[in-house]
Structure formats: C-alpha cells, structure tokens
Design a protein around this motif. Sequence first.
Motif, PDB file in Angstrom:
ATOM      1  N   ALA A   1      -4.711  -0.742 -10.309  1.00 53.81           N
ATOM      2  CA  ALA A   1      -6.151  -0.881 -10.063  1.00 53.81           C
ATOM      3  C   ALA A   1      -6.443  -1.127  -8.586  1.00 53.81           C
ATOM      4  CB  ALA A   1      -6.723  -2.006 -10.915  1.00 53.81           C
ATOM      5  N   LEU A   2      -5.516  -1.776  -7.877  1.00 50.95           N
ATOM      6  CA  LEU A   2      -5.705  -2.083  -6.460  1.00 50.95           C
ATOM      7  C   LEU A   2      -5.162  -1.000  -5.541  1.00 50.95           C
ATOM      8  CD1 LEU A   2      -4.742  -5.847  -6.589  1.00 50.95           C
ATOM      9  CD2 LEU A   2      -7.030  -4.914  -6.165  1.00 50.95           C
TER      10      LEU A   2
ATOM     11  N   MET B   1       0.834  -1.193   0.000  1.00 49.45           N
ATOM     12  CA  MET B   1       0.000   0.000   0.000  1.00 49.45           C
ATOM     13  C   MET B   1       0.873   1.250   0.000  1.00 49.45           C
ATOM     14  SD  MET B   1      -3.029  -1.241  -0.036  1.00 49.45           S
ATOM     15  CE  MET B   1      -4.106   0.105   0.371  1.00 49.45           C
ATOM     16  N   ALA B   2       0.412   2.280  -0.667  1.00 51.04           N
ATOM     17  CA  ALA B   2       1.132   3.553  -0.688  1.00 51.04           C
ATOM     18  C   ALA B   2       1.341   4.044   0.738  1.00 51.04           C
ATOM     19  CB  ALA B   2       0.355   4.581  -1.498  1.00 51.04           C
ATOM     20  N   GLY B   3       2.563   4.462   1.059  1.00 51.75           N
ATOM     21  CA  GLY B   3       2.874   4.984   2.376  1.00 51.75           C
ATOM     22  C   GLY B   3       3.152   3.925   3.429  1.00 51.75           C
TER      23      GLY B   3
ATOM     24  N   LEU C   1       3.928  -5.951 -17.365  1.00 52.16           N
ATOM     25  CA  LEU C   1       2.889  -4.948 -17.632  1.00 52.16           C
ATOM     26  C   LEU C   1       1.559  -5.332 -17.001  1.00 52.16           C
ATOM     27  CD1 LEU C   1       3.698  -3.992 -21.322  1.00 52.16           C
ATOM     28  CD2 LEU C   1       4.054  -2.618 -19.268  1.00 52.16           C
ATOM     29  N   GLN C   2       1.178  -6.606 -17.090  1.00 50.62           N
ATOM     30  CA  GLN C   2      -0.068  -7.063 -16.463  1.00 50.62           C
ATOM     31  C   GLN C   2      -0.037  -6.805 -14.966  1.00 50.62           C
ATOM     32  OE1 GLN C   2      -0.115 -11.160 -17.628  1.00 50.62           O
ATOM     33  NE2 GLN C   2      -1.081 -10.757 -19.609  1.00 50.62           N
TER      34      GLN C   2
ATOM     35  N   ALA D   1      -6.143  -8.877  -4.499  1.00 47.88           N
ATOM     36  CA  ALA D   1      -4.737  -9.111  -4.842  1.00 47.88           C
ATOM     37  C   ALA D   1      -4.382 -10.598  -4.842  1.00 47.88           C
ATOM     38  CB  ALA D   1      -3.840  -8.378  -3.855  1.00 47.88           C
ATOM     39  N   GLU D   2      -5.288 -11.458  -4.443  1.00 41.97           N
ATOM     40  CA  GLU D   2      -4.976 -12.864  -4.306  1.00 41.97           C
ATOM     41  C   GLU D   2      -4.513 -13.505  -5.604  1.00 41.97           C
ATOM     42  OE1 GLU D   2      -7.976 -11.519  -3.709  1.00 41.97           O
ATOM     43  OE2 GLU D   2      -8.326 -11.657  -1.570  1.00 41.97           O
TER      44      GLU D   2
END
Length: 141
Positions: A65-66, A27-29, A57-58, A138-139
């Motif tokens: 997106a997540l 996660m960001a941060g 790239l995928q 994310a799984e």
Amino acid sequence: TNGHYQQMLEHLLACLPADVCGRQVGMAGDVRSQVMLPVPNALNSPVRFRMAAPPLLQAFYALEALGLELLAVFHSHPAGPHHPSATDLAEFAYPGVLYLIWSPAAEGWQCHAYRIAAGAYEPITIEIIPESSIPKGAEGL
C-alpha cells in the motif's frame, strides 16, 4: 540506516536466546532501508526460524500500500556461524533480496550481509548511513 541497525540489534537482544527474524524495506529502485520490520519467530528456537504468518502478511500488505519493497531478510545465529547455514541456503525464497545474519563475536554482535543464489552465498559489504526519513504512513509498521 544506523537507526535500523540499532533496532535490529535491540530486537535481537530482547529475544535471546531465540533466533530473531524480520525484514528491511525501502522504496523501489533505492537500496537504502527505510523501515525495519521485526517479525516474531513462530518456532521460538535458538537454531531455527520461521516468520509468523499473520504479522508477515500484514507487513506485506502495508508495504504494498505504501509502494515499498523488500530489500533484505534478517535473522540471527545466536551460536554462530556468521554466514548462511545449509538450512538458510535451502530455504531462502527471495531472489534478489539480501540476507543479513547477526552473530556473536568477541567485540559484540555483528551483522553480515550476503547475496544468495543457486544454493550458494556471496558476502556483500553494506554501509550504515545516517537515519533517513521514513515514508509517510510507514511509522506504524
């Protein structure tokens, strides 16, 4: 996390004698890895790696997106050294992202972390923590 550490090691062992590569994301941060993404080595070489473009790239599209970001790049040096090579330093393209290198040692495979900037590297201490929850969606990455 300890699960991601084990996943990187299993990926490495499955691909020997080739150099392996991949990404750690979170996660960001937040500096904790939440997803380990192995990426095929398009060169299938024990001394060089190039992440295969389509899977890379995928992965980047899925991460975006997540709401996840790249935390670290990992790869192996099956014949050593345990630190970034001159090629690693010249080709590193992710400022602010850690560089993890797996290399063999007398006690087994070891993972070392580095911060790379201006063509030089600095060793970084990483902590292996208990498995954290994986972000929803994310799984399958």
